[in-house]
Scaffold this motif. Sequence first.
Motif, PDB file in Angstrom:
ATOM      1  N   ILE A   1       0.831  -1.202   0.000  1.00 47.41           N
ATOM      2  CA  ILE A   1       0.000   0.000   0.000  1.00 47.41           C
ATOM      3  C   ILE A   1       0.868   1.254   0.000  1.00 47.41           C
ATOM      4  N   ALA A   2       2.004   1.211   0.706  1.00 47.19           N
ATOM      5  CA  ALA A   2       2.939   2.345   0.691  1.00 47.19           C
ATOM      6  C   ALA A   2       3.398   2.638  -0.734  1.00 47.19           C
ATOM      7  N   THR A   3       3.634   1.579  -1.504  1.00 47.34           N
ATOM      8  CA  THR A   3       4.010   1.754  -2.908  1.00 47.34           C
ATOM      9  C   THR A   3       2.872   2.405  -3.695  1.00 47.34           C
TER      10      THR A   3
ATOM     11  N   LEU B   1       3.448  12.274   1.840  1.00 40.93           N
ATOM     12  CA  LEU B   1       2.426  11.600   1.052  1.00 40.93           C
ATOM     13  C   LEU B   1       1.482  10.798   1.935  1.00 40.93           C
ATOM     14  N   ALA B   2       2.049  10.104   2.911  1.00 40.19           N
ATOM     15  CA  ALA B   2       1.237   9.232   3.772  1.00 40.19           C
ATOM     16  C   ALA B   2       0.176  10.015   4.533  1.00 40.19           C
TER      17      ALA B   2
ATOM     18  N   HIS C   1       2.713   6.107  -3.057  1.00 36.21           N
ATOM     19  CA  HIS C   1       3.750   6.844  -3.783  1.00 36.21           C
ATOM     20  C   HIS C   1       3.362   7.042  -5.248  1.00 36.21           C
ATOM     21  N   ILE C   2       2.736   6.053  -5.839  1.00 36.66           N
ATOM     22  CA  ILE C   2       2.429   6.114  -7.272  1.00 36.66           C
ATOM     23  C   ILE C   2       1.139   6.887  -7.543  1.00 36.66           C
TER      24      ILE C   2
ATOM     25  N   ASN D   1       4.006   3.748   7.728  1.00 33.59           N
ATOM     26  CA  ASN D   1       4.895   4.667   8.448  1.00 33.59           C
ATOM     27  C   ASN D   1       6.361   4.371   8.146  1.00 33.59           C
ATOM     28  N   GLU D   2       6.687   3.095   7.984  1.00 28.53           N
ATOM     29  CA  GLU D   2       8.076   2.699   7.761  1.00 28.53           C
ATOM     30  C   GLU D   2       8.528   2.925   6.325  1.00 28.53           C
ATOM     31  N   PHE D   3       7.640   2.694   5.365  1.00 26.56           N
ATOM     32  CA  PHE D   3       8.071   2.667   3.969  1.00 26.56           C
ATOM     33  C   PHE D   3       7.579   3.838   3.120  1.00 26.56           C
TER      34      PHE D   3
END
Length: 418
Positions: free
Chosen positions: A321-323, A362-363, A326-327, A355-357
């Motif tokens: 989901i972090a990816t 953005l998050a 970003h996209i 939170n980590e990635f």
Amino acid sequence: MKIQRQTLKQAVFKLLYYRGALSLAELSMHTNKSIPNITSLMNELITDGYVAEHGLAPSTGGRRPVKYRINKKMKRYILAIAMDQFITRIVLYNLVNEAVHPEATFTLPLQDNPEALHQLCAAIDKYLSSASVRRTHIIGIGIAMPGFIDIAKGVNASFLTNTGDMGLRDWLAQRMGIPTYIENDSSAIAIAELHFGAAMDIQDAMVVNMGWGIGLGMIVNGRLFRGHNGYAGEFSHIPLSHTNKLCSCGKRGCLEVDASLLVAVENAKQAMANGTNSSLEKLFADRSKAEGDHLIEAACNGDQLAVTSLSDAAFMMGKGIATLIHIMNPRRVVISGRGAAAGKLLLPPVQGAINEFCIPKLAEQTDVVVSTLSYQAELLGAASLVVETIQPDRHGKQELNGKPDVLTENNQASNNVI
């Protein structure tokens, strides 16, 4: 002109289906058409039996407007089918998504099962026989299923491919004698979340389908984004895994090998084989429910192994989901599908991975929620496939409780309620 009018009538019907009871003024606002135009269309829908009066809207200082909704008493139905790699569910809805016959669930493996298509047809026949509903009253069959699906051609390139020269959609329509529509399961779930669930009124949302695999439906500018050939959203095959496990697609390193209910179940079994005590040992022996459902139930009841196994999978899903964040920079990420039954248990590990990635700037613009539709999302999405194509006057007129009401242009109706 006739085509334009029919298109508008379909739009009005879909608004009532997705949004519930609306007044003429609200329908006018949503369609950008005049109230006299909408009134004329509503008269036709009422005469045809598709729409009924539904009380008065709250007062805003003047005469309270009448609201209208789809007529749930009309004998027109939708057969919704939700399939995954192992389990198929069938339910018969009326036009307001109320089940008019109990949902049927049965085991139907899709992989390496040449009889799967005929088993599906036999199950549909059996279900409709038990429902005692005329097939002529069923306006369509909507099927949400895994696989690479070209909705324009009605072809599933992954499963149920033994249909000769015909696509799956047309083959089933001919075999069942009912118009049939197919869609990828994750896309169908996204459609349900967009119209009925946590993505409602959200312009940009990512809907993650947590099931035996990990799927994705993308809502962009308020619409389902399919990509060039309709295959957009193969989230589970992003190469984020550090293990050497072989994915079902034949590649290694896919997210799916670490982040799915199937993997969580296998990890729990391995831990029990190594001596970990868990209520899952007894639950997995019960074949009346899928093992993934047992895992979620145990986790919700506080079983430590179940919580750990589910959390590990959810953390890897959060990495994916972090990816996505970003996209796509979505306003919201919705966790839906079978796994959403775990509820808020999923959020801490998912958020921890984000939170980590994920870049904080953005998050912080994206919120992550768990669907309240949960396991019903796929069935609702399947039903929506039919509604997207229905022509409300195609099946003939039907009068209920006497002569239908007729509206006048000043937003009045007779006192008789359909």
